[in-house]
Write a protein that holds these residues in place. Sequence first.
Motif, PDB file in Angstrom:
ATOM      1  N   PHE A 263       0.829  -1.207   0.000  1.00 36.26           N
ATOM      2  CA  PHE A 263       0.000   0.000   0.000  1.00 36.26           C
ATOM      3  C   PHE A 263       0.865   1.259   0.000  1.00 36.26           C
ATOM      4  CE2 PHE A 263      -2.883  -3.185   1.624  1.00 36.26           C
ATOM      5  CZ  PHE A 263      -4.029  -2.896   0.906  1.00 36.26           C
ATOM      6  N   THR A 264       0.330   2.309  -0.635  1.00 39.17           N
ATOM      7  CA  THR A 264       0.986   3.613  -0.655  1.00 39.17           C
ATOM      8  C   THR A 264      -0.049   4.662  -0.280  1.00 39.17           C
ATOM      9  OG1 THR A 264       2.438   2.904  -2.448  1.00 39.17           O
ATOM     10  CG2 THR A 264       2.277   5.271  -2.053  1.00 39.17           C
ATOM     11  N   TYR A 265       0.287   5.478   0.708  1.00 33.19           N
ATOM     12  CA  TYR A 265      -0.587   6.596   1.066  1.00 33.19           C
ATOM     13  C   TYR A 265       0.095   7.898   0.667  1.00 33.19           C
ATOM     14  CZ  TYR A 265      -3.160  10.066   3.674  1.00 33.19           C
ATOM     15  OH  TYR A 265      -3.883  11.190   4.000  1.00 33.19           O
ATOM     16  N   LYS A 266      -0.654   8.746  -0.006  1.00 32.95           N
ATOM     17  CA  LYS A 266      -0.148  10.067  -0.361  1.00 32.95           C
ATOM     18  C   LYS A 266      -0.842  11.089   0.527  1.00 32.95           C
ATOM     19  CE  LYS A 266      -0.353  13.425  -4.127  1.00 32.95           C
ATOM     20  NZ  LYS A 266      -0.732  13.638  -5.539  1.00 32.95           N
ATOM     21  N   ARG A 267      -0.051  11.849   1.246  1.00 34.40           N
ATOM     22  CA  ARG A 267      -0.609  12.800   2.201  1.00 34.40           C
ATOM     23  C   ARG A 267      -1.385  13.911   1.507  1.00 34.40           C
ATOM     24  NH1 ARG A 267       4.781  12.499   4.536  1.00 34.40           N
ATOM     25  NH2 ARG A 267       4.711  11.275   6.458  1.00 34.40           N
ATOM     26  N   SER A 268      -2.300  14.511   2.246  1.00 36.92           N
ATOM     27  CA  SER A 268      -3.020  15.683   1.754  1.00 36.92           C
ATOM     28  C   SER A 268      -2.044  16.855   1.627  1.00 36.92           C
ATOM     29  CB  SER A 268      -4.139  16.050   2.723  1.00 36.92           C
ATOM     30  OG  SER A 268      -3.584  16.629   3.896  1.00 36.92           O
ATOM     31  N   ILE A 292       4.676   5.898   2.543  1.00 40.02           N
ATOM     32  CA  ILE A 292       3.952   7.146   2.778  1.00 40.02           C
ATOM     33  C   ILE A 292       4.631   8.220   1.936  1.00 40.02           C
ATOM     34  CG2 ILE A 292       3.098   8.772   4.493  1.00 40.02           C
ATOM     35  CD1 ILE A 292       2.229   5.815   4.982  1.00 40.02           C
ATOM     36  N   ASP A 293       3.880   8.810   1.024  1.00 39.23           N
ATOM     37  CA  ASP A 293       4.427   9.855   0.157  1.00 39.23           C
ATOM     38  C   ASP A 293       3.890  11.217   0.592  1.00 39.23           C
ATOM     39  OD1 ASP A 293       5.651   7.894  -1.294  1.00 39.23           O
ATOM     40  OD2 ASP A 293       4.387   8.094  -3.079  1.00 39.23           O
ATOM     41  N   ASP A 294       4.730  12.224   0.432  1.00 41.57           N
ATOM     42  CA  ASP A 294       4.258  13.583   0.657  1.00 41.57           C
ATOM     43  C   ASP A 294       3.329  14.001  -0.483  1.00 41.57           C
ATOM     44  OD1 ASP A 294       5.324  14.291   3.080  1.00 41.57           O
ATOM     45  OD2 ASP A 294       7.274  14.778   2.195  1.00 41.57           O
ATOM     46  N   PHE A 295       2.558  15.038  -0.252  1.00 43.33           N
ATOM     47  CA  PHE A 295       1.686  15.574  -1.302  1.00 43.33           C
ATOM     48  C   PHE A 295       2.533  16.033  -2.489  1.00 43.33           C
ATOM     49  CE2 PHE A 295      -0.420  19.170  -3.372  1.00 43.33           C
ATOM     50  CZ  PHE A 295      -1.597  18.552  -3.756  1.00 43.33           C
ATOM     51  N   SER A 296       2.007  15.815  -3.669  1.00 45.99           N
ATOM     52  CA  SER A 296       2.619  16.375  -4.875  1.00 45.99           C
ATOM     53  C   SER A 296       1.485  16.850  -5.776  1.00 45.99           C
ATOM     54  CB  SER A 296       3.478  15.331  -5.595  1.00 45.99           C
ATOM     55  OG  SER A 296       2.661  14.227  -5.956  1.00 45.99           O
ATOM     56  N   VAL A 297       1.836  17.683  -6.742  1.00 44.56           N
ATOM     57  CA  VAL A 297       0.781  18.358  -7.516  1.00 44.56           C
ATOM     58  C   VAL A 297       0.267  17.527  -8.675  1.00 44.56           C
ATOM     59  CG1 VAL A 297       1.468  20.690  -6.889  1.00 44.56           C
ATOM     60  CG2 VAL A 297       2.496  19.594  -8.904  1.00 44.56           C
ATOM     61  N   TYR A 298       0.838  16.348  -8.893  1.00 43.58           N
ATOM     62  CA  TYR A 298       0.293  15.505  -9.941  1.00 43.58           C
ATOM     63  C   TYR A 298      -0.290  14.247  -9.315  1.00 43.58           C
ATOM     64  CZ  TYR A 298      -0.598  13.999 -14.644  1.00 43.58           C
ATOM     65  OH  TYR A 298      -1.247  13.630 -15.792  1.00 43.58           O
ATOM     66  N   CYS A 306      -7.350  19.131  -3.133  1.00 45.38           N
ATOM     67  CA  CYS A 306      -6.258  19.816  -2.439  1.00 45.38           C
ATOM     68  C   CYS A 306      -5.792  21.058  -3.199  1.00 45.38           C
ATOM     69  CB  CYS A 306      -5.085  18.862  -2.232  1.00 45.38           C
ATOM     70  SG  CYS A 306      -5.464  17.462  -1.165  1.00 45.38           S
ATOM     71  N   SER A 307      -6.606  21.543  -4.154  1.00 39.62           N
ATOM     72  CA  SER A 307      -6.252  22.817  -4.801  1.00 39.62           C
ATOM     73  C   SER A 307      -6.373  23.914  -3.741  1.00 39.62           C
ATOM     74  CB  SER A 307      -7.162  23.070  -5.996  1.00 39.62           C
ATOM     75  OG  SER A 307      -8.527  23.059  -5.607  1.00 39.62           O
ATOM     76  N   PRO A 308      -5.630  25.014  -3.892  1.00 41.56           N
ATOM     77  CA  PRO A 308      -5.535  25.960  -2.775  1.00 41.56           C
ATOM     78  C   PRO A 308      -6.869  26.569  -2.362  1.00 41.56           C
ATOM     79  CG  PRO A 308      -4.479  26.826  -4.767  1.00 41.56           C
ATOM     80  CD  PRO A 308      -4.766  25.387  -5.013  1.00 41.56           C
ATOM     81  N   GLY A 309      -7.820  26.688  -3.296  1.00 37.95           N
ATOM     82  CA  GLY A 309      -9.120  27.247  -2.942  1.00 37.95           C
ATOM     83  C   GLY A 309      -9.931  26.338  -2.028  1.00 37.95           C
ATOM     84  N   PHE A 310      -9.617  25.061  -2.012  1.00 32.00           N
ATOM     85  CA  PHE A 310     -10.329  24.103  -1.146  1.00 32.00           C
ATOM     86  C   PHE A 310      -9.423  23.591  -0.022  1.00 32.00           C
ATOM     87  CE2 PHE A 310     -12.804  23.823  -5.106  1.00 32.00           C
ATOM     88  CZ  PHE A 310     -14.057  24.120  -4.587  1.00 32.00           C
ATOM     89  N   ASN A 311      -8.242  23.104  -0.374  1.00 31.46           N
ATOM     90  CA  ASN A 311      -7.259  22.620   0.612  1.00 31.46           C
ATOM     91  C   ASN A 311      -7.906  21.664   1.612  1.00 31.46           C
ATOM     92  OD1 ASN A 311      -4.679  22.453   1.645  1.00 31.46           O
ATOM     93  ND2 ASN A 311      -4.942  24.195   3.033  1.00 31.46           N
ATOM     94  N   LEU A 312      -8.655  20.702   1.081  1.00 30.01           N
ATOM     95  CA  LEU A 312      -9.390  19.772   1.950  1.00 30.01           C
ATOM     96  C   LEU A 312      -8.444  18.703   2.509  1.00 30.01           C
ATOM     97  CD1 LEU A 312     -12.574  19.312  -0.259  1.00 30.01           C
ATOM     98  CD2 LEU A 312     -12.388  20.620   1.874  1.00 30.01           C
ATOM     99  N   PRO A 313      -8.805  18.121   3.657  1.00 30.85           N
ATOM    100  CA  PRO A 313      -7.966  17.060   4.243  1.00 30.85           C
ATOM    101  C   PRO A 313      -8.215  15.737   3.524  1.00 30.85           C
ATOM    102  CG  PRO A 313      -9.864  17.463   5.635  1.00 30.85           C
ATOM    103  CD  PRO A 313      -9.965  18.449   4.505  1.00 30.85           C
ATOM    104  N   VAL A 314      -7.779  15.652   2.276  1.00 37.12           N
ATOM    105  CA  VAL A 314      -8.024  14.480   1.436  1.00 37.12           C
ATOM    106  C   VAL A 314      -6.689  13.911   0.970  1.00 37.12           C
ATOM    107  CG1 VAL A 314      -9.077  13.636  -0.706  1.00 37.12           C
ATOM    108  CG2 VAL A 314     -10.264  15.368   0.662  1.00 37.12           C
ATOM    109  N   GLY A 315      -6.422  12.678   1.355  1.00 37.58           N
ATOM    110  CA  GLY A 315      -5.230  11.974   0.893  1.00 37.58           C
ATOM    111  C   GLY A 315      -5.614  10.950  -0.161  1.00 37.58           C
ATOM    112  N   ARG A 316      -4.656  10.121  -0.533  1.00 39.35           N
ATOM    113  CA  ARG A 316      -4.922   9.120  -1.573  1.00 39.35           C
ATOM    114  C   ARG A 316      -4.342   7.786  -1.142  1.00 39.35           C
ATOM    115  NH1 ARG A 316      -1.509   9.919  -6.700  1.00 39.35           N
ATOM    116  NH2 ARG A 316      -0.145   8.439  -5.668  1.00 39.35           N
TER     117      ARG A 316
END
Length: 437
Positions: A263-268, A292-298, A306-316
């Motif tokens: 498993f791989t989790y990508k942080r919000s 565990i991966d840090d957030f990235s834009v792709y 997680c776009s800046p207008g929303f910045n929701l606590p959503v990981g993958r």
Amino acid sequence: MARNRPGLPAPQCDPESSGQALFALVKRLFPICRSITGEGVRETLRILRESVPLVIHEVATGTPVFDWEVPKEWNIRDAYIKDMSGRRIVDFNNSSLHVVSYSIPVRATLSLEALRSHLHTLPEHPDWIPYRTSYWNENWGFCLPHALLQQMQDAAYDVCIDSTLQDGHLTYAEYLIPGESEDEVLLFSHTCHPSMCNDNCTGLAVTAALAHRLSERRPRYSYRFVWAPGTIGSLTWLSRNRETVGRIRHGLVLTGLGDPGGFTYKRSRRGDAAIDRIVPWVLRGRDPQARIDDFSVYGYDERQFCSPGFNLPVGRLTRTPYGEYPQYHTSADDLCFIAPDQLAEALAVLLDIVDVIEVGERRYVNTSPHGEPRLGKRGLFRPTGGVGLSGREAALLWMLNLSDGSHSVIDIAERANLDFTTLASAISDLVACGLLI
Ligand code: ZN
């Protein structure tokens, strides 16, 4: 995986969430020609609706969606390349990957040279069909094995793509499980990929099974499942729910759950949201190698949440991340690439994550805080001393020591380095004998 889940009913055996049942659902979804709009998406959602009473939404072509708009609806009935003898050498009926998604209609006889710019292959994997799209530029094309292209020597070929691209709708679905609180957990899976299993049939099947399992509960949080096409679908959902997305306390984008990788989790984007602590903790208890991966834009739709207008606590959450396995976005992402056990394990991980979401931020209070309570007389400690602490006994002592009303379950788990199963069992026993409230 029998165990007590604090504050939650014991898990039931459910044939709909067995690995075999999940695999059977993936197998049923696999042949359907999905895209970002069209009948393939509707057919897919109708199949998922057999598991959960989801609500289907239709949004008209041209509807503005932030900096985008809902595109024309694409549908396809047939497509082929015929050689000069009239034989179909490429046939859409054999694989929906053979046509570039969103291809405009075409009927023509073309020289091989003229046709070549419309053909896509993978020379490094000559037997595989690639997956290609052309959503935002009107074009057409075929995808085929490179080995087949090398055999094409006729002077001309008949090509046909019997498709339509016209005003219609974008289709997505939602299912809400109301909890005690209006605070929500968002679980999103994309619906737009044609015949590939890991990306994205596994996400569809596992989320439908998770929704089915949670529908039997009355959880603390409300759980909102969204099945929508990638990018334009999550954007459309966000634009129609702009006023209420503030309710989302935790969220996950889910797909790629059936491959053999860990498993791989990508942080919000926030990086320190509760979900960014909860998922790694659950994964650590199951697989010390979990990544565990840090957030990235792709990536997938976490880009929109997680776009800046929303910045929701959503990981993958995925197994092997997209693009890191050779079968990614090819015909080799098929039923042989996934396995029932891997699907069942993914569902089990998600059920654990839900359990931790439900209790992870809870702050228990030790009702006997003056000195250690005697656990032996309550049957919670081994009668023979001097043999060192078991993990379970350590969990009991850590819970009692730090449950002073200021430490959450997650705080205690991280500080004591305890896995979820052990800690959940300890909490359940301490609550049962009145030492924790
Ligand atoms: Zn994909």
